[in-house]
Design a protein around this motif. Structure first.
Motif, PDB file in Angstrom:
ATOM      1  N   THR A  89       0.821  -1.224   0.000  1.00  9.07           N
ATOM      2  CA  THR A  89       0.000   0.000   0.000  1.00  9.07           C
ATOM      3  C   THR A  89       0.850   1.267   0.000  1.00  9.07           C
ATOM      4  O   THR A  89       0.382   2.321   0.421  1.00  9.07           O
ATOM      5  CB  THR A  89      -0.952   0.007   1.233  1.00  9.07           C
ATOM      6  N   ARG A  90       2.070   1.164  -0.489  1.00  9.95           N
ATOM      7  CA  ARG A  90       2.943   2.343  -0.529  1.00  9.95           C
ATOM      8  C   ARG A  90       2.302   3.491  -1.310  1.00  9.95           C
ATOM      9  O   ARG A  90       2.481   4.655  -0.979  1.00  9.95           O
ATOM     10  CB  ARG A  90       4.292   1.983  -1.167  1.00  9.95           C
ATOM     11  N   ASP A  91       1.539   3.168  -2.354  1.00  6.67           N
ATOM     12  CA  ASP A  91       0.941   4.227  -3.188  1.00  6.67           C
ATOM     13  C   ASP A  91      -0.333   4.813  -2.581  1.00  6.67           C
ATOM     14  O   ASP A  91      -0.853   5.805  -3.077  1.00  6.67           O
ATOM     15  CB  ASP A  91       0.575   3.676  -4.582  1.00  6.67           C
ATOM     16  N   ILE A  96      -2.184   1.161   8.895  1.00  6.65           N
ATOM     17  CA  ILE A  96      -2.333  -0.255   9.264  1.00  6.65           C
ATOM     18  C   ILE A  96      -2.317  -0.365  10.789  1.00  6.65           C
ATOM     19  O   ILE A  96      -1.363   0.074  11.441  1.00  6.65           O
ATOM     20  CB  ILE A  96      -1.191  -1.090   8.640  1.00  6.65           C
ATOM     21  N   VAL A  97      -3.387  -0.935  11.330  1.00 10.90           N
ATOM     22  CA  VAL A  97      -3.483  -1.128  12.775  1.00 10.90           C
ATOM     23  C   VAL A  97      -3.437  -2.623  13.035  1.00 10.90           C
ATOM     24  O   VAL A  97      -4.208  -3.387  12.434  1.00 10.90           O
ATOM     25  CB  VAL A  97      -4.807  -0.537  13.328  1.00 10.90           C
ATOM     26  N   ARG A 121       3.408   4.089   9.195  1.00 12.40           N
ATOM     27  CA  ARG A 121       2.001   3.770   8.881  1.00 12.40           C
ATOM     28  C   ARG A 121       1.475   2.538   9.620  1.00 12.40           C
ATOM     29  O   ARG A 121       0.317   2.191   9.465  1.00 12.40           O
ATOM     30  CB  ARG A 121       1.833   3.566   7.364  1.00 12.40           C
ATOM     31  N   ILE A 122       2.355   1.838  10.361  1.00 11.07           N
ATOM     32  CA  ILE A 122       1.873   0.660  11.103  1.00 11.07           C
ATOM     33  C   ILE A 122       1.829   0.991  12.592  1.00 11.07           C
ATOM     34  O   ILE A 122       2.824   1.465  13.156  1.00 11.07           O
ATOM     35  CB  ILE A 122       2.768  -0.591  10.916  1.00 11.07           C
ATOM     36  N   ARG A 123       0.687   0.721  13.205  1.00 11.92           N
ATOM     37  CA  ARG A 123       0.540   0.952  14.651  1.00 11.92           C
ATOM     38  C   ARG A 123       0.082  -0.355  15.290  1.00 11.92           C
ATOM     39  O   ARG A 123      -0.892  -0.965  14.840  1.00 11.92           O
ATOM     40  CB  ARG A 123      -0.520   2.040  14.874  1.00 11.92           C
ATOM     41  N   ILE A 124       0.809  -0.794  16.317  1.00 11.98           N
ATOM     42  CA  ILE A 124       0.409  -2.008  17.047  1.00 11.98           C
ATOM     43  C   ILE A 124      -0.362  -1.589  18.296  1.00 11.98           C
ATOM     44  O   ILE A 124       0.054  -0.674  19.004  1.00 11.98           O
ATOM     45  CB  ILE A 124       1.643  -2.839  17.467  1.00 11.98           C
TER      46      ILE A 124
END
Ligand SMILES: C[S@@+](CC[C@H](N)C(=O)[O-])C[C@H]1O[C@@H](n2cnc3c(N)ncnc32)[C@H](O)[C@@H]1O
Length: 236
Positions: A89-91, A96-97, A121-124
């Motif tokens: 999803t770079r574009d 992202i959770v 862009r990624i959250r845990i």
């Protein structure tokens, strides 16, 4: 008509087919190749709980098709599926959770996201998925369910009841066939006794979940007989 049958393979043949799929798959990013090695080295049973590279490629294609604004993942483990979503999803600048309850796995995942510069862009979110889902706000275009298999029905009910899925969104639920044991307890003759007992216990819950996904009037559930069985769900 036998096209819905899964291949009947020994574990060695499964590995061979996996390698063949990867060799004939476009552009698997280096981060995923590297992180699959890290996962195998740093977790039990060679990182068996992680999505295979072939499955990551499938998740990437699905994410590209969906062009999601937000992706939700239940079950981070070492982060390889989240990384697959990130790369795909770079574009689209997708958020992202990813949810997990295990501090040690989260630490491995977070280190990987830092190594591959994917923390933007990624959250845990750490915690039990049922609790987190009960409080999570917002909606998601793609939801990947890959956490506690005994809780799948609770997860999907919460997602639907709380409208966490966008109107055109898709939920993918992993492992719903449990090596075929969901269908029949004697399937997959090469399974160890220990794994078969575990699958048989899970199958009780999985059968209930699959029936729910196929019959709940709000959704269309399609059980896909690939990998370890994937339930594809969308709003009706
Ligand atoms: C099969 S692994 C996820 C694999 C990962 N999606 C991948 O492709 O590499 C399942 C994960 O779910 C987590 N998990 C199990 N029960 C959970 C729960 N009740 N709440 C949150 N996470 C849970 C485990 O800690 C484990 O990391």
């Amino acid at each position: 008509m036998r096209e819905s049958c899964m291949l009947s393979l020994t574990p060695k043949e499964v590995d061979q087919v996996g390698e063949y799929c990867v060799a004939n798959t476009s552009q698997l990013p280096q981060s995923l190749l590297d992180h699959s090695i890290t996962t195998a080295k740093s977790t039990e049973r060679n990182g068996e709980m992680a999505g295979s590279l072939a499955q990551c490629a499938y998740l990437m294609s699905t994410a590209r098709t969906q062009r999601p604004k937000r992706i939700l993942e239940l079950g981070t483990f070492t982060g390889i599926s989240a990384l697959a979503f990130y790369e795909a999803t770079r574009d689209f600048n997708t958020e992202i959770v990813s949810l997990d309850v295990d501090k040690d796995f989260i630490a491995i995942a977070q280190a990987g996201f830092e190594r591959y510069q994917a923390t933007d862009r990624i959250r845990i979110i750490e915690g039990d998925c049922v609790q987190t889902l009960s409080q999570l706000e917002g909606d998601f275009d793609l939801i990947y369910v890959d956490a506690d298999q005994f809780q799948y029905e609770a997860y999907v009910r919460l997602i639907l009841d709380r409208k966490l899925l966008t109107p055109r969104g898709v939920i993918l639920v992993d492992d719903v066939l449990l090596r075929g044991v969901t269908v029949d307890p004697v399937m997959s003759p090469t399974l160890s006794d220990e794994d078969r007992e575990w699958c048989k216990e899970g199958a009780v819950h999985m059968n209930k979940f699959n029936h729910f996904a196929a019959t709940d009037p709000r959704i269309i559930g399609t059980l896909l007989p690939f990998f370890n069985g994937i339930m594809h769900i969308m709003w009706r």
